[in-house]
Design a protein around this motif. Structure first.
Motif, mmCIF file in Angstrom:
data_model
loop_
_atom_site.group_PDB
_atom_site.id
_atom_site.type_symbol
_atom_site.label_atom_id
_atom_site.label_comp_id
_atom_site.label_asym_id
_atom_site.label_seq_id
_atom_site.Cartn_x
_atom_site.Cartn_y
_atom_site.Cartn_z
ATOM 1 N N LEU A 131 0.807 -1.210 0.124
ATOM 2 C CA LEU A 131 0.055 0.197 0.010
ATOM 3 C C LEU A 131 0.982 1.387 -0.082
ATOM 4 O O LEU A 131 1.830 1.494 0.974
ATOM 5 C CB LEU A 131 -1.100 -0.033 1.066
ATOM 6 N N ILE A 132 0.791 2.128 -0.721
ATOM 7 C CA ILE A 132 1.457 3.230 -1.033
ATOM 8 C C ILE A 132 0.640 4.387 -0.751
ATOM 9 O O ILE A 132 -0.382 4.709 -1.311
ATOM 10 C CB ILE A 132 2.203 3.332 -2.497
ATOM 11 N N THR A 133 1.044 5.251 0.071
ATOM 12 C CA THR A 133 0.399 6.461 0.670
ATOM 13 C C THR A 133 1.415 7.684 0.931
ATOM 14 O O THR A 133 2.213 7.523 2.047
ATOM 15 C CB THR A 133 -0.850 6.145 1.589
ATOM 16 N N ASN A 134 1.300 8.702 0.398
ATOM 17 C CA ASN A 134 2.115 9.986 0.823
ATOM 18 C C ASN A 134 3.468 9.574 1.120
ATOM 19 O O ASN A 134 3.869 10.040 2.386
ATOM 20 C CB ASN A 134 1.541 10.623 2.015
ATOM 21 N N GLY A 135 4.166 9.071 0.239
ATOM 22 C CA GLY A 135 5.549 8.908 0.762
ATOM 23 C C GLY A 135 5.919 7.575 1.514
ATOM 24 O O GLY A 135 7.232 7.367 1.751
ATOM 25 N N ILE A 136 4.872 6.637 1.942
ATOM 26 C CA ILE A 136 5.033 5.727 2.577
ATOM 27 C C ILE A 136 4.622 4.467 1.974
ATOM 28 O O ILE A 136 3.693 4.468 1.203
ATOM 29 C CB ILE A 136 4.042 5.738 4.040
ATOM 30 N N VAL A 137 5.677 3.283 2.064
ATOM 31 C CA VAL A 137 5.104 2.046 1.282
ATOM 32 C C VAL A 137 4.892 0.999 2.496
ATOM 33 O O VAL A 137 5.914 0.604 3.096
ATOM 34 C CB VAL A 137 6.177 1.342 0.448
ATOM 35 N N PHE A 245 7.793 -1.380 6.451
ATOM 36 C CA PHE A 245 7.198 -0.113 5.668
ATOM 37 C C PHE A 245 8.613 0.663 5.399
ATOM 38 O O PHE A 245 9.733 0.499 6.137
ATOM 39 C CB PHE A 245 6.353 0.792 6.521
ATOM 40 N N GLU A 246 8.622 1.597 4.464
ATOM 41 C CA GLU A 246 9.614 2.131 3.922
ATOM 42 C C GLU A 246 9.338 3.792 4.068
ATOM 43 O O GLU A 246 7.913 4.002 3.733
ATOM 44 C CB GLU A 246 10.241 1.884 2.728
#
Length: 304
Positions: A131-137, A245-246
């Motif tokens: 899930l990718i959201t606002n610069g976070i994976v 998460f990254e």
């Protein structure tokens, strides 16, 4: 459009206009709601009144800029809508317990208000699907540990508000200080350290309203060789849910990204999958240093 999307749109707008005047009337209009219902819904979803949220986000941005000593404090104050140095200093002290001048002279790790990503409360992903959201994976998988793993480190008792994805009020980051102590100790026993991984573990506390946070390293240190204040924690073998998460950088990873990953895992993913976990939460870092941009949250599944 869902109600949370209307509020998220205004949250995004606030973030892009923190250095400008922001009125609740304009925000309510953008959300297509009356001021009364907008403020009510915002408080329900964000857990803060609109005006307080805007103030706390401005203070969070100011913290970063204050480290640039080329910029005058008055200029920073005016950039965020404060007419005087005194008003800005008073607000900053009420938020962080110190004045901007004191912070600039002696910088400390500070907690701050995180910009919410409300979709994390409503979007459900399958195992192994990022899930990718606002610069976070974010990605969630299962892992099995065959053997127990022993860590050594320090333990600190903290209010529950510091854990379980609840976020914390702005102020000095006591966990940041704890990690500095761990790294000092790690350097002292460098020859006995196994690998670079480090862990932060939220553990139950016998005192109501608190939990214990253990920060540790994987090291071959016998009890007889350890200082009396050094603790041990054993990660038990078994089946785990692992949320990886990254983020773009370490500061964002251990503040905004960690808070949002916890929020998603505890409040959305686990309840919707009807999974029961043990009463501890493990933060696993390749190493808890400024070069790190990814980490994992481990939750041990209860045995049926």
């Amino acid at each position: 459009m869902y109600a949370w999307e209307q509020i998220q749109n205004t949250i995004d707008y606030i973030e892009d206009h923190l250095n400008q005047e922001i009125s609740i009337a304009d925000l309510a209009e953008k959300a297509g709601l009356s001021q009364f219902y907008y403020q009510r819904l915002f408080h329900r979803l964000v857990k803060k009144p609109v005006a307080e949220y805007i103030r706390l986000r401005r203070m969070a941005k100011a913290v970063d800029i204050l480290l640039d000593e080329k910029q005058r404090i008055l200029d920073i104050a005016q950039e965020f809508g404060f007419e005087t140095h005194e008003h800005f200093s008073r607000t900053f002290k009420n938020t962080y317990g110190m004045t901007p001048t004191e912070y600039r002279k002696k910088p400390q790790i500070l907690n701050h208000m995180t910009k919410p990503e409300l979709l994390l409360n409503y979007i459900l992903i399958d195992e192994g699907v990022p899930l990718i959201t606002n610069g976070i994976v974010i990605e969630i998988n299962r892992k099995h540990m065959e053997l127990d793993v022993i860590y050594v480190g320090f333990t600190k008792k903290l209010p529950l508000e510091y854990g379980a994805g609840l976020g914390v009020d702005p102020g000095v980051d006591v966990l940041g200080i704890l990690w500095e102590e761990i790294h000092t100790y790690k350097n002292q026993v460098r020859s006995m350290v196994t690998g670079s991984e480090e862990v932060g573990v939220m553990l139950p506390c016998s005192e109501n309203g608190f939990y214990n946070y253990f920060a540790g390293i994987h090291a071959n240190v016998n009890k007889c060789e350890m200082e009396s204040k050094i603790d041990q924690w054993v990660q038990p073998q078994g089946e785990y849910i692992v949320c990886s998460f990254e983020a773009e950088n370490f500061d964002f990873l251990v503040t905004d990204a960690l808070y949002k990953a916890q929020q998603y895992l505890f409040s959305t993913w686990l309840p919707n999958h009807k999974l029961q976990t043990e009463a501890f939460c493990l933060e696993h870092y390749e190493t808890h240093t400024p070069e790190t941009t990814k980490m994992e949250i481990w939750m041990k599944l209860m045995e049926v």
